[in-house]
Design a protein around this motif. Structure first.
Motif, PDB file in Angstrom:
ATOM      1  N   THR A  30       0.819  -1.215   0.000  1.00 58.68           N
ATOM      2  CA  THR A  30       0.000   0.000   0.000  1.00 58.68           C
ATOM      3  C   THR A  30       0.854   1.266   0.000  1.00 58.68           C
ATOM      4  OG1 THR A  30      -0.167  -0.033   2.418  1.00 58.68           O
ATOM      5  CG2 THR A  30      -1.901  -1.158   1.179  1.00 58.68           C
ATOM      6  N   ALA A  31       2.110   1.150  -0.419  1.00 59.67           N
ATOM      7  CA  ALA A  31       2.998   2.321  -0.436  1.00 59.67           C
ATOM      8  C   ALA A  31       2.441   3.446  -1.306  1.00 59.67           C
ATOM      9  CB  ALA A  31       4.389   1.915  -0.919  1.00 59.67           C
TER      10      ALA A  31
ATOM     11  N   THR B 187      12.820  -4.441   2.863  1.00 65.55           N
ATOM     12  CA  THR B 187      11.407  -4.038   2.743  1.00 65.55           C
ATOM     13  C   THR B 187      11.265  -2.549   3.043  1.00 65.55           C
ATOM     14  OG1 THR B 187      11.068  -4.786   5.033  1.00 65.55           O
ATOM     15  CG2 THR B 187      10.432  -6.305   3.276  1.00 65.55           C
ATOM     16  N   GLY B 188      12.193  -1.763   2.520  1.00 66.06           N
ATOM     17  CA  GLY B 188      12.191  -0.334   2.780  1.00 66.06           C
ATOM     18  C   GLY B 188      12.932  -0.008   4.063  1.00 66.06           C
ATOM     19  N   LEU B 189      13.007   1.269   4.377  1.00 67.63           N
ATOM     20  CA  LEU B 189      13.629   1.743   5.609  1.00 67.63           C
ATOM     21  C   LEU B 189      12.572   2.377   6.494  1.00 67.63           C
ATOM     22  CD1 LEU B 189      16.936   3.361   4.262  1.00 67.63           C
ATOM     23  CD2 LEU B 189      16.753   1.310   5.701  1.00 67.63           C
ATOM     24  N   GLY B 190      12.632   2.058   7.766  1.00 69.35           N
ATOM     25  CA  GLY B 190      11.699   2.621   8.728  1.00 69.35           C
ATOM     26  C   GLY B 190      12.209   3.927   9.294  1.00 69.35           C
ATOM     27  N   ALA B 191      11.882   4.175  10.561  1.00 70.92           N
ATOM     28  CA  ALA B 191      12.231   5.445  11.204  1.00 70.92           C
ATOM     29  C   ALA B 191      13.751   5.596  11.296  1.00 70.92           C
ATOM     30  CB  ALA B 191      11.610   5.484  12.601  1.00 70.92           C
ATOM     31  N   PRO B 192      14.235   6.846  11.263  1.00 76.44           N
ATOM     32  CA  PRO B 192      13.481   8.076  10.985  1.00 76.44           C
ATOM     33  C   PRO B 192      13.440   8.435   9.503  1.00 76.44           C
ATOM     34  CG  PRO B 192      15.704   8.640  11.642  1.00 76.44           C
ATOM     35  CD  PRO B 192      15.633   7.125  11.660  1.00 76.44           C
TER      36      PRO B 192
ATOM     37  N   LEU C 244      11.471   5.348   4.071  1.00 79.18           N
ATOM     38  CA  LEU C 244      11.609   5.204   2.628  1.00 79.18           C
ATOM     39  C   LEU C 244      11.007   3.861   2.227  1.00 79.18           C
ATOM     40  CD1 LEU C 244      15.285   6.494   2.283  1.00 79.18           C
ATOM     41  CD2 LEU C 244      13.178   7.757   1.783  1.00 79.18           C
ATOM     42  N   ALA C 245       9.723   3.877   1.911  1.00 80.55           N
ATOM     43  CA  ALA C 245       8.998   2.633   1.641  1.00 80.55           C
ATOM     44  C   ALA C 245       9.534   1.904   0.416  1.00 80.55           C
ATOM     45  CB  ALA C 245       7.508   2.924   1.465  1.00 80.55           C
ATOM     46  N   ASP C 246      10.030   2.655  -0.576  1.00 80.59           N
ATOM     47  CA  ASP C 246      10.470   2.044  -1.831  1.00 80.59           C
ATOM     48  C   ASP C 246      11.973   1.799  -1.886  1.00 80.59           C
ATOM     49  OD1 ASP C 246       7.880   2.006  -2.910  1.00 80.59           O
ATOM     50  OD2 ASP C 246       8.037   4.113  -3.486  1.00 80.59           O
ATOM     51  N   ALA C 247      12.677   2.067  -0.802  1.00 78.77           N
ATOM     52  CA  ALA C 247      14.124   1.821  -0.786  1.00 78.77           C
ATOM     53  C   ALA C 247      14.404   0.323  -0.832  1.00 78.77           C
ATOM     54  CB  ALA C 247      14.748   2.436   0.463  1.00 78.77           C
ATOM     55  N   ARG C 248      15.544  -0.030  -1.416  1.00 78.78           N
ATOM     56  CA  ARG C 248      15.969  -1.423  -1.432  1.00 78.78           C
ATOM     57  C   ARG C 248      17.422  -1.500  -0.974  1.00 78.78           C
ATOM     58  NH1 ARG C 248      11.538  -1.826  -0.926  1.00 78.78           N
ATOM     59  NH2 ARG C 248       9.960  -2.802  -2.240  1.00 78.78           N
ATOM     60  N   GLY C 249      17.819  -2.679  -0.532  1.00 78.66           N
ATOM     61  CA  GLY C 249      19.099  -2.829   0.133  1.00 78.66           C
ATOM     62  C   GLY C 249      20.296  -2.721  -0.800  1.00 78.66           C
ATOM     63  N   SER C 250      21.466  -2.523  -0.165  1.00 77.37           N
ATOM     64  CA  SER C 250      22.696  -2.419  -0.940  1.00 77.37           C
ATOM     65  C   SER C 250      23.890  -2.817  -0.087  1.00 77.37           C
ATOM     66  CB  SER C 250      22.900  -0.987  -1.454  1.00 77.37           C
ATOM     67  OG  SER C 250      23.128  -0.101  -0.367  1.00 77.37           O
ATOM     68  N   ILE C 251      24.965  -3.220  -0.757  1.00 72.94           N
ATOM     69  CA  ILE C 251      26.275  -3.415  -0.142  1.00 72.94           C
ATOM     70  C   ILE C 251      27.262  -2.588  -0.951  1.00 72.94           C
ATOM     71  CG2 ILE C 251      28.072  -5.042   0.545  1.00 72.94           C
ATOM     72  CD1 ILE C 251      26.034  -7.267   0.506  1.00 72.94           C
ATOM     73  N   SER C 252      27.996  -1.712  -0.262  1.00 68.53           N
ATOM     74  CA  SER C 252      28.965  -0.858  -0.961  1.00 68.53           C
ATOM     75  C   SER C 252      30.307  -0.925  -0.249  1.00 68.53           C
ATOM     76  CB  SER C 252      28.461   0.583  -1.027  1.00 68.53           C
ATOM     77  OG  SER C 252      28.252   1.106   0.274  1.00 68.53           O
ATOM     78  N   GLY C 253      31.333  -0.377  -0.907  1.00 66.87           N
ATOM     79  CA  GLY C 253      32.662  -0.343  -0.313  1.00 66.87           C
ATOM     80  C   GLY C 253      33.434  -1.632  -0.451  1.00 66.87           C
ATOM     81  N   ILE C 254      32.996  -2.526  -1.337  1.00 59.22           N
ATOM     82  CA  ILE C 254      33.664  -3.815  -1.506  1.00 59.22           C
ATOM     83  C   ILE C 254      34.968  -3.641  -2.287  1.00 59.22           C
ATOM     84  CG2 ILE C 254      33.455  -6.102  -2.555  1.00 59.22           C
ATOM     85  CD1 ILE C 254      30.449  -5.901  -2.153  1.00 59.22           C
ATOM     86  N   THR C 255      36.019  -4.311  -1.823  1.00 56.63           N
ATOM     87  CA  THR C 255      37.289  -4.368  -2.535  1.00 56.63           C
ATOM     88  C   THR C 255      37.663  -5.830  -2.768  1.00 56.63           C
ATOM     89  OG1 THR C 255      38.698  -4.482  -0.581  1.00 56.63           O
ATOM     90  CG2 THR C 255      37.993  -2.283  -1.298  1.00 56.63           C
ATOM     91  N   ARG C 256      38.782  -6.045  -3.440  1.00 58.76           N
ATOM     92  CA  ARG C 256      39.231  -7.422  -3.675  1.00 58.76           C
ATOM     93  C   ARG C 256      39.574  -8.111  -2.362  1.00 58.76           C
ATOM     94  NH1 ARG C 256      39.824 -11.818  -3.960  1.00 58.76           N
ATOM     95  NH2 ARG C 256      40.784 -13.179  -5.519  1.00 58.76           N
ATOM     96  N   GLY C 257      39.871  -7.332  -1.330  1.00 56.15           N
ATOM     97  CA  GLY C 257      40.201  -7.909  -0.036  1.00 56.15           C
ATOM     98  C   GLY C 257      39.019  -8.131   0.878  1.00 56.15           C
ATOM     99  N   THR C 258      37.804  -7.806   0.411  1.00 53.82           N
ATOM    100  CA  THR C 258      36.605  -7.980   1.244  1.00 53.82           C
ATOM    101  C   THR C 258      36.326  -9.463   1.460  1.00 53.82           C
ATOM    102  OG1 THR C 258      35.623  -5.908   0.491  1.00 53.82           O
ATOM    103  CG2 THR C 258      34.129  -7.553   1.404  1.00 53.82           C
ATOM    104  N   THR C 259      36.039  -9.829   2.708  1.00 58.94           N
ATOM    105  CA  THR C 259      35.727 -11.220   3.053  1.00 58.94           C
ATOM    106  C   THR C 259      34.326 -11.318   3.634  1.00 58.94           C
ATOM    107  OG1 THR C 259      36.530 -11.045   5.335  1.00 58.94           O
ATOM    108  CG2 THR C 259      38.167 -11.561   3.634  1.00 58.94           C
TER     109      THR C 259
END
Length: 496
Positions: free
Chosen positions: A106-107, A346-351, A354-369
């Motif tokens: 119902t967003a 499923t979006g971000l809640g307070a504060p 953002l109902a339509d936001a979706r997840g992410s992973i950033s800052g990855i390098t070749r050394g990320t484990t």
């Protein structure tokens, strides 16, 4: 001798029953896992009949373990909030799946109402924001999209309610249609000041008021089970939404005390006393508890994904076999190595809301484990909590001396230390972390005269462990800056 409370804890991922004695100690526990279904992106559903079957199963199991129904003085119910069920008053037939609090279908409806300028008056009346999280828009969707529910509304036989309400209906054989004030305050249909269903709010979502339950106090007469159910009638005497039950269980019974429950989501609830605080930083005004008609209000911040982040790493990515294994994995590296996880499944809640936001992973390098990603995943929950505390302070709430925690993630000492570090406030964990069930059981114990009242209940609370803020200041600042950049990227990626 009737010396036990049957506490029913119906949550998002499991249904549990506890036999709780006069000392508020569980002597028997049964649990049944609850599957969720995701029929479309952003949709989350439960089978209400499966919830009912599981409730009977675990309740019967605990009663048998504890020596039979004659030992039970009362039933206390706590539940996942905002999740709604619709059924027929004459047949008790359920109209389709329960729509879960995490559901975002119902967003667009909520966005349209906000664009029409409805949110300020709505927030003033309910303490909430126009978001699909709350029950009202879900009920409206059912009436528009499930013809059998709409037909029942025309006949006057439609009944709708949150999970507590549905269980009360079934447990009393269809004799009682009731909820408590804490659950009602999460529907978007209930006036925070008036303490009753509001015509204008129901009209906003197209919900017929006649289908709604009677709103009662946390300690009240909710009817009794028929003798055929458990072997003898057992009265239902206490009801509270899960986060408010945890507020009571954590002894947060005066202004300035707050708790966070880390379950499927994470929920900060801060007691604000006998008057609601209007949040200007997108926190939620809610009923903390209502006893004898007297209301204690609270400000709440809801994080949609906390324990689900750990489950995702376990089940979908296969990082470890058991949820508890994340502690050792995350502790094997000194920090997240620049990785930022934003778990907007499923979006971000307070504060942020953002109902339509979706997840992410950033800052990855070749050394990320895997260890860096696990560490960043735990950090994401702590950093979201820090955002809530910043908003709480900005709203003028009393300064917190400490943050009391419970729920599954509270067993993770590595996470709790990181929480204290990133939030800059001491974190206290009680010896018993099952605060939702024990919180509502304590209300039933007060009703039975086993506890003298709220003051005596608060005096019983004891910390098992305390985590003081520490850590490298520069590293903490880098983590906060990385989180801010991750949020900005998530916001920018939302389709226009």
């Amino acid at each position: 001798m009737q010396d036990l409370i049957l506490a029913l804890d119906q949550g998002t991922t499991s249904t549990r029953a506890l036999a709780v004695n006069r000392d508020l100690k569980p002597i028997a526990i049964a649990q049944s896992m609850l599957p969720q279904s995701y029929p479309q992106p952003g949709w989350v559903e439960h089978d209400a009949e499966e919830i009912w079957r599981a409730t009977l199963e675990v309740a019967g199991g605990v009663i048998a373990q504890a020596g039979g129904p004659d030992r039970f003085a009362a039933i206390a119910i706590t539940n996942q909030r905002e999740t709604v069920v619709a059924w027929d008053a004459e047949t008790s037939e359920v109209f389709g799946p329960a729509i879960v609090w995490q559901d975002r279908r119902t967003a667009s409806t909520c966005s349209e109402l906000a664009a029409q300028g409805k949110e300020p008056a709505f927030q003033a009346a309910t303490g909430l924001l126009l978001d699909p999280y709350f029950s009202g828009s879900k009920i409206g969707w059912m009436l528009e999209n499930r013809p059998e529910a709409a037909a029942a509304a025309q006949r006057g036989t439609l009944r709708v309610g949150t999970i507590d309400c549905f269980l009360i209906w079934r447990l009393t054989g269809g004799k009682v249609h009731a909820t408590d004030a804490t659950n009602a305050s999460r529907t978007a249909l209930f006036g925070l000041a008036s303490q009753q269903w509001e015509n204008d709010l129901c009209a906003l979502f197209g919900v017929p008021m006649v289908a709604l339950p009677t709103v009662k106090n946390g300690i009240d007469d909710y009817g009794a089970t028929p003798a055929s159910l458990f072997g003898r009638p057992v009265p239902i005497r206490a009801v509270a939404g899960d986060q408010q039950a945890a507020l009571v269980g954590q002894g947060c019974l005066s202004p300035g005390l707050a708790k966070v429950t880390f379950g499927t989501g994470a929920f900060l609830v801060a007691n604000t006393g006998d008057a609601p605080i209007a949040s200007s930083h997108r926190l939620l005004g809610t009923v903390g508890y209502r006893l004898g008609g007297k209301v204690a209000y609270a400000l709440e911040g809801s994080i949609f994904n906390a324990g689900t982040v750990v489950q995702w790493l376990r089940d979908e990515l296969g990082f470890f076999a058991q949820s508890a294994d994340i502690e050792a994995l995350a502790a094997s590296v000194p920090d997240a190595g620049g990785v930022v996880v934003v778990p907007a499944f499923t979006g971000l809640g307070a504060p942020h809301w953002l109902a339509d936001a979706r997840g992410s992973i950033s800052g990855i390098t070749r050394g990320t484990t895997k260890a860096h990603i696990a560490r960043a995943a735990l950090d994401s929950v702590a950093l979201q909590t820090a955002d809530l505390l910043t908003a709480l302070e900005a709203d003028g709430a009393p300064t917190l001396a400490a943050l009391r925690v419970d729920g599954g993630m509270a067993a993770n000492a590595t996470f709790l230390q990181r929480l204290a570090d990133l939030c800059g406030v001491p974190v206290e964990r009680p010896s018993e972390t099952e605060m939702t069930a024990l919180g509502v059981a304590s209300l039933a114990a007060i009703d039975q005269g086993w506890i003298a009242g709220l003051e005596a209940l608060g005096a019983r609370w004891k910390a098992d462990a305390r985590f003081e803020p520490k850590g490298d200041r520069q590293e903490l600042e880098r983590a906060r800056e990385g989180w801010a950049l991750g949020l900005a990227a998530t916001r920018a990626a939302i389709p226009a």
